[in-house]
Write an enzyme that holds these catalytic residues in place. Structure first.
Site, PDB file in Angstrom:
ATOM      1  N   HIS A 198      51.336 -14.764  -2.888  1.00  0.00           N
ATOM      2  CA  HIS A 198      52.518 -14.566  -2.054  1.00  0.00           C
ATOM      3  C   HIS A 198      52.148 -14.663  -0.581  1.00  0.00           C
ATOM      4  CE1 HIS A 198      55.946 -12.232  -0.286  1.00  0.00           C
ATOM      5  NE2 HIS A 198      56.613 -12.926  -1.191  1.00  0.00           N
ATOM      6  N   SER A 401      55.309 -15.513 -18.934  1.00  0.00           N
ATOM      7  CA  SER A 401      56.230 -15.493 -17.810  1.00  0.00           C
ATOM      8  C   SER A 401      57.683 -15.705 -18.225  1.00  0.00           C
ATOM      9  CB  SER A 401      55.818 -16.578 -16.805  1.00  0.00           C
ATOM     10  OG  SER A 401      56.729 -16.659 -15.739  1.00  0.00           O
TER      11      SER A 401
END
Length: 480
Positions: A198, A401
């Site tokens: 991130h 995911s």
């Protein structure tokens, strides 16, 4: 009249005509001309030469902002003003309802009902200082905050007496705090983070002036531990501070925590020479309920874990949870007499409402409730991936995911309508508990219809995504 000079000098004499109740005749300056251009997201967003996409910025909000209209001079709150504001809020609510229907690209769970907490909105609840030490400010929610922290400590397997943590304002603050603790433990340490970490991780490196080494990733988005090992061996003389992704932002890839630890040990780094921060913004709460998922646990040599509260949990305001080891926090904390507390957080004042929302939802759902929601998300993510592939659209879904990666839509208006997050030639949909089959069908059907227009005459072809998601997931003319 005398006024004391706080700068250490003598008393300052005020003029005889001084009136402490007087106000300036024009407290608000005249409006200035709009000097900000409206070109964001215009020509710069178009594809550059060679088919490479530029960054498409969003619209300039100055063109749609709601200006503040000053009340009349008599300060009376008229019925007309009341009606105007009610109308604005009603239209805004309608907009929120519509935009929520087309919300797919960002990992926010919009399925919640906190009506029972409306009674608390009349209070200014502030959890300033240390969550575990009551300050002089009495309107707080520490009892809720510590209850939430204990719940997550149990999830991540650390005893109450061994951890310290707090409710943050967002996932970014959790990363900033975790990396700051690592820097304080190892002032000369090097920060290692995969290229798909991130952006807040690299922001932390800039803010703290840390040496940062970017590590390559596999096609899945997971950290490449072979490259990680090479970079560790090149810097064996300095401690390592590692950001481990428990779900990357774009592809939802989960770094193998056990393999990261093994790589550190094989590279000659003993447990007292590395600090691992686990960025679990979205999947940090999902992973415990996924079979075969790498386990995030303080029984392993990790330093901290952070998770967002407004993502999978479904809190209506941005917030998060940050937990670290008690023996690490002493390197960061300072006593503050003004608060009658200890300061070890990033922010001073902290939202005291957020812990109550988190406490409320954890009580209602519990471990069993989250387990059911995780299973629902994974099932729906596989459904979306299968529908895209059946329609001949390149798509990838990592095993652990609920983030489905696919070809970036050719039309930016379509991207904005469905609020998709894009990077280069790919976009993604994050399947949250609030995303059902009906919404996914609406999205796929509209995408298929649009693609028939975008690629109708054959002069423009869908992009090849082999480099982004692997040849086996690419449906371009070359790989299908």
């Amino acid at each position: 009249m005398m006024m004391m000079n706080g700068g250490g000098g003598g008393a300052k004499v005020l003029p005889e005509a001084f009136d402490p109740a007087a106000v300036a005749p024009e407290p608000v300056p005249a409006a200035v001309a709009d000097l900000i251009g409206n070109g964001a997201g215009g020509e710069e967003g178009k594809a550059a030469g060679g088919g490479k996409r530029g960054i498409v910025l969003g619209r300039n909000v100055h063109t749609t902002c709601l200006a503040i209209e000053e009340p009349d001079a008599n300060d009376e709150f008229t019925g007309d003003k009341d009606a105007y504001m009610a109308g604005v809020l009603a239209r805004y609510r309608k907009t929120l309802t519509e935009r929520t229907k087309h919300h797919l690209g960002y990992p926010y769970n919009l399925d919640f009902d906190y009506g029972a907490l409306a009674q608390l909105q009349h209070f200014s609840i502030n959890n300033l200082g240390d969550p575990f030490i009551e300050s002089n400010y009495g309107v707080h929610s520490r009892q809720f905050e510590v209850g939430v922290l204990d719940w997550f400590a149990r999830l991540w397997e650390i005893e109450k007496s061994d951890y310290w943590g707090y409710i943050t304002n967002c996932g970014t603050e959790g990363n900033l705090h975790g990396i700051l603790v690592g820097r304080e433990v190892f002032p000369n340490g090097i920060l290692y983070a995969s290229r798909e970490s991130h952006y807040s991780v690299f922001k932390a490196a800039r803010m703290y002036r840390m040496e940062c080494v970017k590590v390559a990733t596999l096609i899945s988005g997971e950290i490449d531990c072979a490259d990680f090992k090479d970079k560790l061996l090149a810097n064996k003389d300095k401690p390592a501070i590692i950001n481990a992704n428990i779900g990357t932002t774009v592809k939802g890839a989960v770094d193998d925590l056990d393999l990261i630890i093994k790589t550190l040990e094989e590279s000659g780094f003993t447990h007292d020479r590395f600090y691992i921060h686990c960025d679990g913004a979205l999947f940090g709460l999902m992973m415990p309920f996924v079979k075969r998922a790498p386990k995030v646990s303080f029984k392993k040599p990790i330093g901290s874990v952070s998770v967002s509260g407004h993502k999978f949990v479904g809190c209506p305001m941005p917030c998060g949870v940050q937990i670290t080891r008690m023996d690490h926090i002493n390197a960061l904390s300072r006593n503050v007499e003004y608060l009658a507390s200890r300061d070890a957080t990033i922010m001073g004042s902290r939202n005291g409402h957020a812990p109550i929302f988190l406490w409320y939802t954890l009580n209602r759902k519990g471990y069993k409730g989250f387990q059911k929601e995780v299973q629902k998300c994974l099932r729906n993510a596989h459904y979306l991936k299968d529908r895209l592939r059946e329609a001949g659209i390149s798509a990838m879904l990592n095993e652990l995911s609920s983030t489905v990666v696919f070809e970036r839509p050719s039309e930016e208006e379509f991207v904005r309508r469905w609020q998709l997050a894009c990077e280069g030639n790919i976009a993604h949909v994050v399947v949250m508990p609030s995303v059902g089959i009906e919404k996914l069908d609406d999205f796929v059907n509209e995408l298929i219809e649009k693609r028939s227009t975008w690629y109708r005459d054959g002069t423009v072809q869908p992009p090849c995504l082999a480099v982004d998601i692997g040849a086996e997931n690419c449906c371009c003319a070359l790989h299908k």
